[in-house]
Design an enzyme around this catalytic site. Structure first.
Site, PDB file in Angstrom:
ATOM      1  N   ASP A 111      96.481  -7.959  63.167  1.00  0.00           N
ATOM      2  CA  ASP A 111      95.435  -8.550  62.365  1.00  0.00           C
ATOM      3  C   ASP A 111      94.578  -9.563  62.914  1.00  0.00           C
ATOM      4  O   ASP A 111      94.992 -10.277  63.889  1.00  0.00           O
ATOM      5  CB  ASP A 111      95.843  -8.849  60.741  1.00  0.00           C
ATOM      6  CG  ASP A 111      94.917  -8.221  59.693  1.00  0.00           C
ATOM      7  OD1 ASP A 111      93.562  -8.341  60.001  1.00  0.00           O
ATOM      8  OD2 ASP A 111      95.371  -8.141  58.407  1.00  0.00           O
TER       9      ASP A 111
ATOM     10  N   ASP B 176      88.065  -3.747  54.882  1.00  0.00           N
ATOM     11  CA  ASP B 176      89.255  -2.961  53.958  1.00  0.00           C
ATOM     12  C   ASP B 176      88.532  -2.128  53.024  1.00  0.00           C
ATOM     13  O   ASP B 176      87.501  -2.428  52.324  1.00  0.00           O
ATOM     14  CB  ASP B 176      89.935  -4.088  53.184  1.00  0.00           C
ATOM     15  CG  ASP B 176      90.823  -4.931  53.887  1.00  0.00           C
ATOM     16  OD1 ASP B 176      90.738  -4.812  55.250  1.00  0.00           O
ATOM     17  OD2 ASP B 176      91.662  -5.731  53.234  1.00  0.00           O
TER      18      ASP B 176
HETATM   19  C1  GLA Z   1      93.710  -7.659  56.120  1.00  0.00           C
HETATM   20  C2  GLA Z   1      93.710  -6.110  56.523  1.00  0.00           C
HETATM   21  C3  GLA Z   1      94.503  -5.321  55.729  1.00  0.00           C
HETATM   22  C4  GLA Z   1      95.618  -5.699  55.204  1.00  0.00           C
HETATM   23  C5  GLA Z   1      95.721  -7.212  54.917  1.00  0.00           C
HETATM   24  C6  GLA Z   1      97.135  -7.745  54.733  1.00  0.00           C
HETATM   25  O1  GLA Z   1      92.718  -7.714  54.911  1.00  0.00           O
HETATM   26  O2  GLA Z   1      92.357  -5.622  56.918  1.00  0.00           O
HETATM   27  O3  GLA Z   1      94.456  -3.855  55.841  1.00  0.00           O
HETATM   28  O4  GLA Z   1      96.691  -5.712  56.566  1.00  0.00           O
HETATM   29  O5  GLA Z   1      94.966  -7.972  55.907  1.00  0.00           O
HETATM   30  O6  GLA Z   1      97.012  -9.317  54.295  1.00  0.00           O
END
Ligand code: GLA
Length: 387
Positions: free
Chosen positions: A132, A190
């Site tokens: 990430d 997301d």
């Molecule tokens: C980000 C990513 C998600 C998830 C969260 C975890 O938002 O885009 O897919 O992995 O972090 O905290």
């Protein structure tokens, strides 16, 4: 083909803990999900990677050797034992970290510890890393540099570890993801369990991506992605039904079907997000249709292009390895549409063809030039057209 490109010769498939469980991920959740994947026949369909997302380490940081430490309450047996168990079921185990000092949820990240963490994961038997980008510098050069460092560290372990980049598309990872060792790269923020974007009041607040927006993102990056490196539209929200960490408004059956159709057409990785232990019949039908999955897993690996928009309907076309074409019509409007598919307008030859409806698994028409269709609001009709 090198050992690492053969890792993602077709879009990776599996399950990821975040969408449903968020910080409540544990070895019990992972083991039971792996068992359910096998019990429901999902492993045989290709769902292979079981991925532990954020929040798996203890919060207070690394140990005195600088190693990451699994949360002792939620992962009391440790990750190596969990990997052994998941492997014994014929599945693979994925893990998560971040290219900064902290992960998105505030747990220790891997910046400055790339080699050490990669070696630890390899020793545990990890097969997949989602990496990430929270708390990291916003510019593209820094992202490329930080992902390259982890890509090299993974490669140096000698273990084939699938590398999943997650910087949400802002720095155009479709242009450089492959060059830093990536096998898939998120192209969106997301995706929430919602047809429309939704305002998430977390921190300063941000928009969660709805499926209607994800369709446009898929169209924008359709010239990129292919065997060894794929555009990742985010984990699936099929079956969440308004529950879990990324709960939105929930969606109708036809909306979930559109979501699944476009992820398959776009050659996106298919990482299930719902609780597989408690899948209902509709959810199972959407996740296990072999003719639909075959579009996603087709050996040619060419993402569908959006070839035309007629009113509120999008037309998609994806060439397939056997010379047939996947063609889809998505109605993004709020009323049903009757439309005439014209072969010439979507790049099909003026020769006799057979159209098969893949969701219904039925041949629906033989046609030469035109095919009449009715598409309900937010429905996708997904066809395989053979000469
Ligand atoms: C980000 C990513 C998600 C998830 C969260 C975890 O938002 O885009 O897919 O992995 O972090 O905290």
């Amino acid at each position: 083909m090198t050992a690492t490109t053969s890792l993602a010769a077709t879009p990776p498939m599996g399950w990821n803990s975040w969408n449903m469980f968020g910080s409540a991920v544990s070895e019990t959740v992972i083991s039971e999900m792996a068992e359910a994947i096998v019990a429901h026949g999902l492993r045989e369909l290709g769902y292979q990677y079981v991925v532990i997302d954020d929040c798996w380490t203890r919060r207070e940081g690394r140990d005195s050797n600088g190693d990451l430490v699994p949360d002792p309450e939620r992962f009391p047996s440790g990750i190596k034992a969990l990997a052994d168990y998941v492997h014994s079921l014929g599945l693979k185990l994925g893990i998560y970290s971040d290219a900064a000092e902290l992960t998105c949820a505030g747990y220790p990240g891997s910046y400055g510890f790339e080699e050490q963490d990669a070696q630890l994961w390899a020793a545990w038997g990890i097969d997949f890393l989602k990496y990430d980008y929270c708390h990291a510098p916003v510019d593209q050069a820094s992202a490329i540099e930080r992902y390259r460092r982890m890509g090299e560290a993974l490669r140096a372990t000698g273990r084939p570890i699938l590398f999943s980049l997650c910087e949400w598309g802002g720095r155009s990872p479709h242009l450089w993801g492959r060059s830093v060792g990536g096998h898939m790269w998120r192209v969106s923020g997301d995706v929430f369990d919602s047809w429309v974007n939704i305002w998430i009041p977390h921190g300063a607040g941000y928009y969660g991506v709805g499926i209607d927006t994800a369709l446009d993102i898929a169209a924008e990056v359709a010239d990129y992605g292919g065997p060894g490196g794929w555009n990742d539209l985010d984990m699936l929200v099929v079956g969440l039904r308004g529950k879990g960490q990324i709960a939105g408004h929930g969606m109708s059956f036809l909306e979930y079907q559109t979501h699944m159709s476009i992820w398959c057409l776009a050659c996106s990785p298919l990482m299930i997000g719902c609780d597989v232990r408690r899948m209902d019949r509709e959810t199972a039908a959407l996740l296990t249709n072999q003719e639909v999955l075959a579009i996603n897993q087709d050996a040619l690996g060419v993402p569908a292009r959006r070839v035309k928009q007629i009113g509120r309907c999008d037309l998609w076309r994806k060439p397939l390895a056997d010379g047939s074409q996947a063609v889809a019509v998505t109605n993004r409007g709020s009323t049903g549409q009757e439309l005439m598919l014209r072969a010439g307008e979507i790049g099909l030859l003026d020769t006799p063809k057979l159209a098969r409806d893949l969701w219904r698994q039925e041949d629906i028409a033989e046609f030469r030039e035109t095919l009449a269709l009715r598409v309900e609001p937010h429905q996708t009709i997904l066809l395989r057209i053979r000469a």
